[in-house]
Design a protein around this motif. Sequence first.
Motif, PDB file in Angstrom:
ATOM      1  N   ALA A  77       0.698  -1.126   0.029  1.00 51.05           N
ATOM      2  CA  ALA A  77       0.106   0.102  -0.127  1.00 51.05           C
ATOM      3  C   ALA A  77       0.615   1.171  -0.062  1.00 51.05           C
ATOM      4  O   ALA A  77       0.244   2.361  -0.400  1.00 51.05           O
ATOM      5  CB  ALA A  77      -0.770  -0.052   1.394  1.00 51.05           C
ATOM      6  N   LYS A  78       2.078   1.163   0.303  1.00 57.94           N
ATOM      7  CA  LYS A  78       3.058   2.268   0.455  1.00 57.94           C
ATOM      8  C   LYS A  78       3.938   2.288  -0.770  1.00 57.94           C
ATOM      9  O   LYS A  78       4.869   3.274  -1.027  1.00 57.94           O
ATOM     10  CB  LYS A  78       4.059   2.110   1.630  1.00 57.94           C
ATOM     11  CG  LYS A  78       3.260   2.161   2.985  1.00 57.94           C
ATOM     12  CD  LYS A  78       3.927   1.713   4.083  1.00 57.94           C
ATOM     13  CE  LYS A  78       3.108   1.556   5.536  1.00 57.94           C
ATOM     14  NZ  LYS A  78       3.891   0.675   6.492  1.00 57.94           N
ATOM     15  N   ILE A  79       3.425   1.602  -1.838  1.00 56.80           N
ATOM     16  CA  ILE A  79       4.445   1.714  -3.157  1.00 56.80           C
ATOM     17  C   ILE A  79       3.451   1.983  -4.082  1.00 56.80           C
ATOM     18  O   ILE A  79       2.443   1.582  -4.391  1.00 56.80           O
ATOM     19  CB  ILE A  79       5.040   0.229  -3.411  1.00 56.80           C
ATOM     20  CG1 ILE A  79       5.862  -0.196  -2.291  1.00 56.80           C
ATOM     21  CG2 ILE A  79       5.852   0.162  -4.727  1.00 56.80           C
ATOM     22  CD1 ILE A  79       6.529  -1.650  -2.349  1.00 56.80           C
ATOM     23  N   GLY A  80       4.103   2.864  -4.977  1.00 58.48           N
ATOM     24  CA  GLY A  80       3.214   2.934  -6.585  1.00 58.48           C
ATOM     25  C   GLY A  80       4.472   2.464  -7.615  1.00 58.48           C
ATOM     26  O   GLY A  80       5.663   2.867  -7.349  1.00 58.48           O
ATOM     27  N   PHE A  81       3.943   1.749  -8.371  1.00 52.90           N
ATOM     28  CA  PHE A  81       4.923   1.147  -9.587  1.00 52.90           C
ATOM     29  C   PHE A  81       4.217   1.597 -10.866  1.00 52.90           C
ATOM     30  O   PHE A  81       3.020   0.986 -11.118  1.00 52.90           O
ATOM     31  CB  PHE A  81       4.957  -0.190  -9.253  1.00 52.90           C
ATOM     32  CG  PHE A  81       6.277  -0.784 -10.082  1.00 52.90           C
ATOM     33  CD1 PHE A  81       6.344  -0.667 -11.505  1.00 52.90           C
ATOM     34  CD2 PHE A  81       6.876  -1.965  -9.505  1.00 52.90           C
ATOM     35  CE1 PHE A  81       7.390  -1.096 -12.135  1.00 52.90           C
ATOM     36  CE2 PHE A  81       8.073  -2.629 -10.005  1.00 52.90           C
ATOM     37  CZ  PHE A  81       8.434  -1.988 -11.231  1.00 52.90           C
ATOM     38  N   ALA A  82       4.968   2.344 -11.645  1.00 53.28           N
ATOM     39  CA  ALA A  82       4.296   2.547 -13.045  1.00 53.28           C
ATOM     40  C   ALA A  82       3.893   1.494 -13.740  1.00 53.28           C
ATOM     41  O   ALA A  82       4.810   0.648 -13.809  1.00 53.28           O
ATOM     42  CB  ALA A  82       5.309   3.685 -13.665  1.00 53.28           C
ATOM     43  N   VAL A  83       2.812   1.317 -14.281  1.00 49.58           N
ATOM     44  CA  VAL A  83       2.573   0.157 -15.112  1.00 49.58           C
ATOM     45  C   VAL A  83       3.218   0.320 -16.384  1.00 49.58           C
ATOM     46  O   VAL A  83       3.288   0.974 -16.951  1.00 49.58           O
ATOM     47  CB  VAL A  83       0.961   0.170 -15.014  1.00 49.58           C
ATOM     48  CG1 VAL A  83       0.510  -1.198 -16.092  1.00 49.58           C
ATOM     49  CG2 VAL A  83       0.414   0.257 -13.780  1.00 49.58           C
ATOM     50  N   ASP A  84       3.713  -1.062 -16.797  1.00 53.82           N
ATOM     51  CA  ASP A  84       4.402  -1.213 -17.982  1.00 53.82           C
ATOM     52  C   ASP A  84       3.319  -1.076 -19.195  1.00 53.82           C
ATOM     53  O   ASP A  84       2.316  -1.459 -19.055  1.00 53.82           O
ATOM     54  CB  ASP A  84       4.783  -2.788 -18.151  1.00 53.82           C
ATOM     55  CG  ASP A  84       5.570  -3.043 -19.285  1.00 53.82           C
ATOM     56  OD1 ASP A  84       5.487  -2.337 -20.365  1.00 53.82           O
ATOM     57  OD2 ASP A  84       6.371  -3.997 -19.529  1.00 53.82           O
ATOM     58  N   PRO A  85       3.880  -0.097 -20.135  1.00 52.48           N
ATOM     59  CA  PRO A  85       2.720   0.287 -21.104  1.00 52.48           C
ATOM     60  C   PRO A  85       2.083  -1.094 -21.964  1.00 52.48           C
ATOM     61  O   PRO A  85       1.202  -0.974 -22.175  1.00 52.48           O
ATOM     62  CB  PRO A  85       3.611   0.911 -22.076  1.00 52.48           C
ATOM     63  CG  PRO A  85       4.635   1.671 -21.234  1.00 52.48           C
ATOM     64  CD  PRO A  85       4.874   0.718 -20.336  1.00 52.48           C
ATOM     65  N   ALA A  86       2.937  -1.999 -21.866  1.00 51.33           N
ATOM     66  CA  ALA A  86       2.412  -3.451 -22.667  1.00 51.33           C
ATOM     67  C   ALA A  86       1.480  -4.153 -21.782  1.00 51.33           C
ATOM     68  O   ALA A  86       0.551  -4.944 -22.224  1.00 51.33           O
ATOM     69  CB  ALA A  86       3.725  -4.258 -23.100  1.00 51.33           C
ATOM     70  N   ALA A  87       1.298  -3.732 -20.520  1.00 56.33           N
ATOM     71  CA  ALA A  87       0.553  -4.497 -19.560  1.00 56.33           C
ATOM     72  C   ALA A  87      -0.772  -3.936 -19.296  1.00 56.33           C
ATOM     73  O   ALA A  87      -1.545  -4.563 -18.678  1.00 56.33           O
ATOM     74  CB  ALA A  87       1.262  -5.015 -18.362  1.00 56.33           C
ATOM     75  N   LEU A  88      -1.132  -2.860 -19.941  1.00 55.53           N
ATOM     76  CA  LEU A  88      -2.315  -1.947 -19.796  1.00 55.53           C
ATOM     77  C   LEU A  88      -3.365  -2.804 -20.506  1.00 55.53           C
ATOM     78  O   LEU A  88      -3.183  -3.399 -21.363  1.00 55.53           O
ATOM     79  CB  LEU A  88      -2.273  -0.642 -20.443  1.00 55.53           C
ATOM     80  CG  LEU A  88      -1.427   0.398 -19.656  1.00 55.53           C
ATOM     81  CD1 LEU A  88      -0.970   1.458 -20.602  1.00 55.53           C
ATOM     82  CD2 LEU A  88      -1.643   0.794 -17.893  1.00 55.53           C
ATOM     83  N   PRO A  89      -4.574  -2.791 -19.733  1.00 55.05           N
ATOM     84  CA  PRO A  89      -5.683  -3.530 -20.090  1.00 55.05           C
ATOM     85  C   PRO A  89      -6.367  -2.659 -21.624  1.00 55.05           C
ATOM     86  O   PRO A  89      -6.705  -1.619 -21.422  1.00 55.05           O
ATOM     87  CB  PRO A  89      -6.811  -3.328 -19.112  1.00 55.05           C
ATOM     88  CG  PRO A  89      -6.278  -2.287 -18.187  1.00 55.05           C
ATOM     89  CD  PRO A  89      -4.761  -2.051 -18.554  1.00 55.05           C
ATOM     90  N   ALA A  90      -6.088  -3.300 -22.795  1.00 53.77           N
ATOM     91  CA  ALA A  90      -6.398  -2.576 -24.137  1.00 53.77           C
ATOM     92  C   ALA A  90      -7.999  -2.329 -24.331  1.00 53.77           C
ATOM     93  O   ALA A  90      -8.021  -1.328 -24.974  1.00 53.77           O
ATOM     94  CB  ALA A  90      -5.918  -3.606 -25.006  1.00 53.77           C
ATOM     95  N   LEU A  91      -8.796  -2.993 -23.797  1.00 55.39           N
ATOM     96  CA  LEU A  91      -9.977  -2.638 -23.908  1.00 55.39           C
ATOM     97  C   LEU A  91     -10.782  -1.683 -23.094  1.00 55.39           C
ATOM     98  O   LEU A  91     -11.915  -1.422 -23.228  1.00 55.39           O
ATOM     99  CB  LEU A  91     -10.836  -4.018 -24.119  1.00 55.39           C
ATOM    100  CG  LEU A  91     -10.339  -5.140 -24.929  1.00 55.39           C
ATOM    101  CD1 LEU A  91     -11.109  -6.289 -24.881  1.00 55.39           C
ATOM    102  CD2 LEU A  91     -10.405  -4.312 -26.558  1.00 55.39           C
ATOM    103  N   LEU A  92     -10.025  -1.446 -22.071  1.00 61.74           N
ATOM    104  CA  LEU A  92     -10.712  -0.329 -21.153  1.00 61.74           C
ATOM    105  C   LEU A  92     -10.215   1.044 -21.775  1.00 61.74           C
ATOM    106  O   LEU A  92      -9.122   1.230 -22.568  1.00 61.74           O
ATOM    107  CB  LEU A  92     -10.008  -0.332 -19.897  1.00 61.74           C
ATOM    108  CG  LEU A  92     -10.497  -1.499 -18.883  1.00 61.74           C
ATOM    109  CD1 LEU A  92     -10.076  -1.571 -17.529  1.00 61.74           C
ATOM    110  CD2 LEU A  92     -11.969  -1.772 -18.975  1.00 61.74           C
ATOM    111  N   THR A  93     -10.870   2.265 -21.110  1.00 61.76           N
ATOM    112  CA  THR A  93     -10.506   3.524 -21.650  1.00 61.76           C
ATOM    113  C   THR A  93      -9.556   3.862 -20.588  1.00 61.76           C
ATOM    114  O   THR A  93      -9.434   3.228 -19.571  1.00 61.76           O
ATOM    115  CB  THR A  93     -11.690   4.381 -21.474  1.00 61.76           C
ATOM    116  OG1 THR A  93     -12.169   4.504 -20.344  1.00 61.76           O
ATOM    117  CG2 THR A  93     -12.809   4.118 -22.397  1.00 61.76           C
ATOM    118  N   GLY A  94      -8.812   4.988 -20.880  1.00 59.26           N
ATOM    119  CA  GLY A  94      -7.772   5.578 -20.026  1.00 59.26           C
ATOM    120  C   GLY A  94      -8.490   5.700 -18.483  1.00 59.26           C
ATOM    121  O   GLY A  94      -7.988   5.562 -17.497  1.00 59.26           O
TER     122      GLY A  94
END
Length: 242
Positions: A77-94
């Motif tokens: 809960a104390k960590i933020g990790f930028a999501v790998d662009p290739a791992a983003l859910p393609a069918l959702l909107t931003g």
Amino acid sequence: MTALLSAAGLHAAYGDERVLKGVDLEIAHGEFIALIGPNGSGKTTLLRAIAGMVPLDKGRVCIGGSDLVVVPQMAKAKIGFAVDPAALPALLTGRECLALFAGARGLPAIPPATLALGETLSLTSVLDRRVVSYSLGMRQKLGVLLGLLGEPPLLLLDEPFNGLDPRSALAFKQHLAALVADANMSVLLATHSLDVVERYATRALLLLEGCLRHAWDANALAGLRAHPGRSLEMAMAEACGD
């Protein structure tokens, strides 16, 4: 004061390949630490191990006093990790991605600060488009926003400037520097962009063949900035040759 991050004796491997070989690392509140080193030195593995995404063979990670193994939910809960662009859910909107991740962090809505940064990074106009239609730069910006949701105490970034246009990259660097200056956040950034390290980092660490081999503190980095005939690139090349 308890260190924000305390990592001791970290060992990790992929099959028979040993990647981390006894890494010790402490990060205080309000630090901007750059992790540098050649390709294959273990930078991404170290970030993922700290985030609990890669199992450790040996070692211990504590974030804000919470042991990553004993109380993983509290530590993560104390960590933020930028999501790998290739791992983003393609069918959702931003926007749907932001709302989903905000909910997972226990936030009632997408924070105004996140939307404001999206505006600064020129992402607002595409937030209601599906991620599958995004360029690499747009995905990179969205991944960064997801990592920053709720402004967690420790932000882990792996080459976050890849694919960003110069204006957005500068705005993001300045945003990070402001968060660190206010001691609201500490950043551990893995990067090959040594100009970013020289200008913004408070400490730089050289990871070589799975071991931390050299460190430059704030005074050493200031000396490199002030010396017209020296650079971190030269200092890193010399350290790699030792």
